[in-house]
Design a protein around this motif. Structure first.
Motif, PDB file in Angstrom:
ATOM      1  N   ASP A 138       0.681   0.240  10.573  1.00 49.51           N
ATOM      2  CA  ASP A 138       1.404  -0.763   9.680  1.00 49.51           C
ATOM      3  C   ASP A 138       1.944   0.184   8.613  1.00 49.51           C
ATOM      4  O   ASP A 138       2.856  -0.243   7.910  1.00 49.51           O
ATOM      5  CB  ASP A 138       0.280  -1.779   9.423  1.00 49.51           C
ATOM      6  CG  ASP A 138      -0.056  -2.955  10.154  1.00 49.51           C
ATOM      7  OD1 ASP A 138       0.677  -2.994  11.277  1.00 49.51           O
ATOM      8  OD2 ASP A 138      -1.147  -3.227  10.228  1.00 49.51           O
ATOM      9  N   HIS A 168       4.737  -6.486   6.326  1.00 46.91           N
ATOM     10  CA  HIS A 168       3.890  -6.592   4.928  1.00 46.91           C
ATOM     11  C   HIS A 168       2.760  -7.380   5.263  1.00 46.91           C
ATOM     12  O   HIS A 168       1.578  -6.809   4.785  1.00 46.91           O
ATOM     13  CB  HIS A 168       4.843  -6.929   3.977  1.00 46.91           C
ATOM     14  CG  HIS A 168       5.445  -6.039   3.066  1.00 46.91           C
ATOM     15  ND1 HIS A 168       5.011  -4.887   2.434  1.00 46.91           N
ATOM     16  CD2 HIS A 168       7.061  -5.684   2.961  1.00 46.91           C
ATOM     17  CE1 HIS A 168       6.142  -4.334   2.149  1.00 46.91           C
ATOM     18  NE2 HIS A 168       7.263  -4.758   2.394  1.00 46.91           N
ATOM     19  N   TYR A 169       2.926  -8.410   5.868  1.00 46.08           N
ATOM     20  CA  TYR A 169       1.350  -9.190   6.073  1.00 46.08           C
ATOM     21  C   TYR A 169       0.586  -8.553   7.103  1.00 46.08           C
ATOM     22  O   TYR A 169      -0.730  -8.282   6.792  1.00 46.08           O
ATOM     23  CB  TYR A 169       1.894 -10.515   6.570  1.00 46.08           C
ATOM     24  CG  TYR A 169       0.640 -11.153   7.484  1.00 46.08           C
ATOM     25  CD1 TYR A 169      -0.212 -11.810   6.642  1.00 46.08           C
ATOM     26  CD2 TYR A 169       0.586 -11.224   8.888  1.00 46.08           C
ATOM     27  CE1 TYR A 169      -1.271 -12.544   7.178  1.00 46.08           C
ATOM     28  CE2 TYR A 169      -0.638 -11.779   9.206  1.00 46.08           C
ATOM     29  CZ  TYR A 169      -1.616 -12.362   8.357  1.00 46.08           C
ATOM     30  OH  TYR A 169      -2.812 -13.246   8.941  1.00 46.08           O
ATOM     31  N   HIS A 170       1.151  -7.742   8.118  1.00 42.56           N
ATOM     32  CA  HIS A 170       0.128  -7.308   9.041  1.00 42.56           C
ATOM     33  C   HIS A 170      -0.586  -5.937   8.192  1.00 42.56           C
ATOM     34  O   HIS A 170      -1.738  -5.572   8.428  1.00 42.56           O
ATOM     35  CB  HIS A 170       0.962  -6.296  10.122  1.00 42.56           C
ATOM     36  CG  HIS A 170       1.640  -7.416  11.112  1.00 42.56           C
ATOM     37  ND1 HIS A 170       2.726  -6.968  11.684  1.00 42.56           N
ATOM     38  CD2 HIS A 170       1.473  -8.625  11.186  1.00 42.56           C
ATOM     39  CE1 HIS A 170       3.426  -7.839  12.490  1.00 42.56           C
ATOM     40  NE2 HIS A 170       2.424  -9.193  12.149  1.00 42.56           N
ATOM     41  N   LEU A 171       0.050  -5.156   7.300  1.00 40.37           N
ATOM     42  CA  LEU A 171      -0.594  -4.080   6.653  1.00 40.37           C
ATOM     43  C   LEU A 171      -1.431  -4.681   5.483  1.00 40.37           C
ATOM     44  O   LEU A 171      -2.599  -4.204   5.283  1.00 40.37           O
ATOM     45  CB  LEU A 171       0.579  -3.528   5.818  1.00 40.37           C
ATOM     46  CG  LEU A 171      -0.018  -2.183   4.744  1.00 40.37           C
ATOM     47  CD1 LEU A 171      -0.853  -1.170   5.740  1.00 40.37           C
ATOM     48  CD2 LEU A 171       1.299  -1.660   4.240  1.00 40.37           C
ATOM     49  N   GLU A 172      -1.275  -5.684   4.977  1.00 40.81           N
ATOM     50  CA  GLU A 172      -2.286  -6.536   4.047  1.00 40.81           C
ATOM     51  C   GLU A 172      -3.355  -6.841   4.751  1.00 40.81           C
ATOM     52  O   GLU A 172      -4.583  -6.518   4.195  1.00 40.81           O
ATOM     53  CB  GLU A 172      -1.812  -7.746   3.312  1.00 40.81           C
ATOM     54  CG  GLU A 172      -2.593  -8.171   2.333  1.00 40.81           C
ATOM     55  CD  GLU A 172      -1.764  -9.480   1.686  1.00 40.81           C
ATOM     56  OE1 GLU A 172      -0.804  -9.657   1.864  1.00 40.81           O
ATOM     57  OE2 GLU A 172      -2.509 -10.509   1.042  1.00 40.81           O
ATOM     58  N   ARG A 173      -3.399  -7.351   5.946  1.00 32.43           N
ATOM     59  CA  ARG A 173      -4.556  -7.851   6.773  1.00 32.43           C
ATOM     60  C   ARG A 173      -5.459  -6.557   7.195  1.00 32.43           C
ATOM     61  O   ARG A 173      -6.500  -6.613   7.197  1.00 32.43           O
ATOM     62  CB  ARG A 173      -3.851  -8.489   7.695  1.00 32.43           C
ATOM     63  CG  ARG A 173      -5.076  -9.245   8.881  1.00 32.43           C
ATOM     64  CD  ARG A 173      -4.491 -10.022   9.903  1.00 32.43           C
ATOM     65  NE  ARG A 173      -5.583 -10.329  10.864  1.00 32.43           N
ATOM     66  CZ  ARG A 173      -6.009  -9.761  11.843  1.00 32.43           C
ATOM     67  NH1 ARG A 173      -5.739  -8.552  11.819  1.00 32.43           N
ATOM     68  NH2 ARG A 173      -7.201 -10.243  12.444  1.00 32.43           N
ATOM     69  N   SER A 174      -4.718  -5.684   7.653  1.00 35.33           N
ATOM     70  CA  SER A 174      -5.273  -4.473   8.485  1.00 35.33           C
ATOM     71  C   SER A 174      -6.164  -3.651   7.164  1.00 35.33           C
ATOM     72  O   SER A 174      -7.206  -2.941   7.448  1.00 35.33           O
ATOM     73  CB  SER A 174      -4.301  -3.393   9.396  1.00 35.33           C
ATOM     74  OG  SER A 174      -3.582  -3.126   8.529  1.00 35.33           O
ATOM     75  N   ALA A 175      -5.385  -3.357   6.108  1.00 34.07           N
ATOM     76  CA  ALA A 175      -5.952  -2.716   5.029  1.00 34.07           C
ATOM     77  C   ALA A 175      -7.277  -3.245   4.524  1.00 34.07           C
ATOM     78  O   ALA A 175      -8.335  -2.743   4.542  1.00 34.07           O
ATOM     79  CB  ALA A 175      -4.901  -2.484   3.925  1.00 34.07           C
ATOM     80  N   ASP A 176      -7.183  -4.652   4.483  1.00 42.42           N
ATOM     81  CA  ASP A 176      -8.431  -5.534   3.929  1.00 42.42           C
ATOM     82  C   ASP A 176      -9.516  -5.480   4.856  1.00 42.42           C
ATOM     83  O   ASP A 176     -10.816  -4.986   4.389  1.00 42.42           O
ATOM     84  CB  ASP A 176      -7.913  -6.917   3.786  1.00 42.42           C
ATOM     85  CG  ASP A 176      -9.299  -7.902   3.420  1.00 42.42           C
ATOM     86  OD1 ASP A 176      -9.864  -7.686   2.249  1.00 42.42           O
ATOM     87  OD2 ASP A 176      -9.437  -8.700   4.241  1.00 42.42           O
ATOM     88  N   THR A 235      -0.009   5.077   0.670  1.00 43.60           N
ATOM     89  CA  THR A 235      -0.616   3.675   1.095  1.00 43.60           C
ATOM     90  C   THR A 235      -2.087   3.792   1.637  1.00 43.60           C
ATOM     91  O   THR A 235      -2.890   3.277   1.480  1.00 43.60           O
ATOM     92  CB  THR A 235       0.257   2.970   2.272  1.00 43.60           C
ATOM     93  OG1 THR A 235       1.667   2.910   1.484  1.00 43.60           O
ATOM     94  CG2 THR A 235      -0.069   1.684   2.652  1.00 43.60           C
ATOM     95  N   VAL A 239      -6.636   3.308   0.568  1.00 46.67           N
ATOM     96  CA  VAL A 239      -7.427   2.541   1.181  1.00 46.67           C
ATOM     97  C   VAL A 239      -8.604   2.982   1.641  1.00 46.67           C
ATOM     98  O   VAL A 239      -9.607   2.484   1.805  1.00 46.67           O
ATOM     99  CB  VAL A 239      -6.378   1.631   2.240  1.00 46.67           C
ATOM    100  CG1 VAL A 239      -7.362   0.782   3.154  1.00 46.67           C
ATOM    101  CG2 VAL A 239      -5.370   0.922   1.422  1.00 46.67           C
TER     102      VAL A 239
END
Length: 285
Positions: A138, A168-176, A235, A239
């Protein structure tokens, strides 16, 4: 009585030899475009194959997720990536000009014709390994799509703009999830560190450049992959720090997938993915 010379039938052999020594000149415009078209087809298959293979890998979690919400979440990301594949490989077929559709390119090519990076063809492993792979992908995907949104090729820019919201949504989710699992229990931390140690060398392939990339960068169609490394690191590293995970020190990078040299895992995956279309050519429902 000697026969008269045949003035009506040309010497076919001589004409063929003359034609071979003086091939018909290709239209200058087409000749000039051919290298760029070949490079663009290669690039589009690299993008489409990477999203296709990762989308299929994620779909293998359907019905096996650790909790219902994650099961559905992973399946939705798989669908997003397969949808993007339709655009990339569909455009690849148009650029190639041989009448092949996105489905043809997905289901009727052999393993050595695939151009995905090695990272996405690796088996899912445990859920932590799947999430770490997704996070690394991501972070690169968002950086790549941002650059492609300014592509000189309008169709490429259009696909990138459509895909970037999902990325962007995928990255936000996987980073969390990387932070929650890495900085979670001792067991979840151990598994996430093991996943990072395994997958980090494969992420390096995202940033290797070759002659195809040089042609596309020169034309302003796609960025030099190496130029995305700084955005990726900006990025990823904060994280991983928050997740209390240590980045491997070795700069070694696995490579070969973008040139059609794959691990044993891709062939097995394609055997399953392509079985129906290969066994029953042209099947529809």
């Amino acid at each position: 009585m000697p026969s008269l010379p045949d003035v009506m039938t040309p010497d076919a052999a001589a004409l063929a030899a003359a034609a071979a020594s003086h091939p018909a000149p290709e239209a200058p415009h087409e000749a000039a475009l051919a290298p760029a078209r070949a490079a663009l087809f290669e690039f589009l298959t690299r993008m489409g194959d990477t999203t296709l293979v990762l989308g299929h890998r994620l779909s293998e979690w359907c019905g096996h997720g650790p909790v219902l919400e994650e099961d559905i979440g992973v399946a939705n990301i798989a669908l997003d990536l397969i949808g993007q594949t339709q655009f990339w490989l569909g455009l690849a077929g148009e650029v190639e000009g041989r009448g092949r559709s996105a489905d043809d390119l997905a289901f009727l090519r052999d393993v050595w014709e695939f151009r995905n990076v090695l990272l996405v063809e690796l088996p899912n492993g445990d859920f932590g390994q799947t999430i770490m792979r997704q996070f690394l992908f991501d972070a690169w995907h968002v950086a790549m799509l941002r650059a492609l949104a300014a592509s000189s090729e309008p169709r490429v820019a259009e696909i990138a703009v459509k895909a970037i919201k999902e990325a962007h949504y995928h990255l936000e989710r996987s980073a969390d999830l990387v932070v929650r699992l890495g900085d979670g229990t001792a067991e979840s931390h151990r598994r996430m560190q093991a996943a990072l140690d395994l997958l980090w060398p494969y992420a390096g392939e995202f940033f290797l450049s070759d002659a195809t990339d040089a042609v596309l960068a020169e034309a302003g169609i796609a960025p030099d992959p190496a130029s995305l490394r700084s955005a990726f690191d900006a990025t990823v590293r904060p994280v991983l720090d928050e997740a209390t995970l240590a980045v491997p020190a070795s700069p070694f990078a696995q490579k070969g997938g973008r040139r059609g040299i794959h691990t044993e895992h891709l062939g097995r995956m394609l055997a399953e993915m392509q079985f129906l279309q290969r066994a029953y050519p042209g099947a529809t429902w």
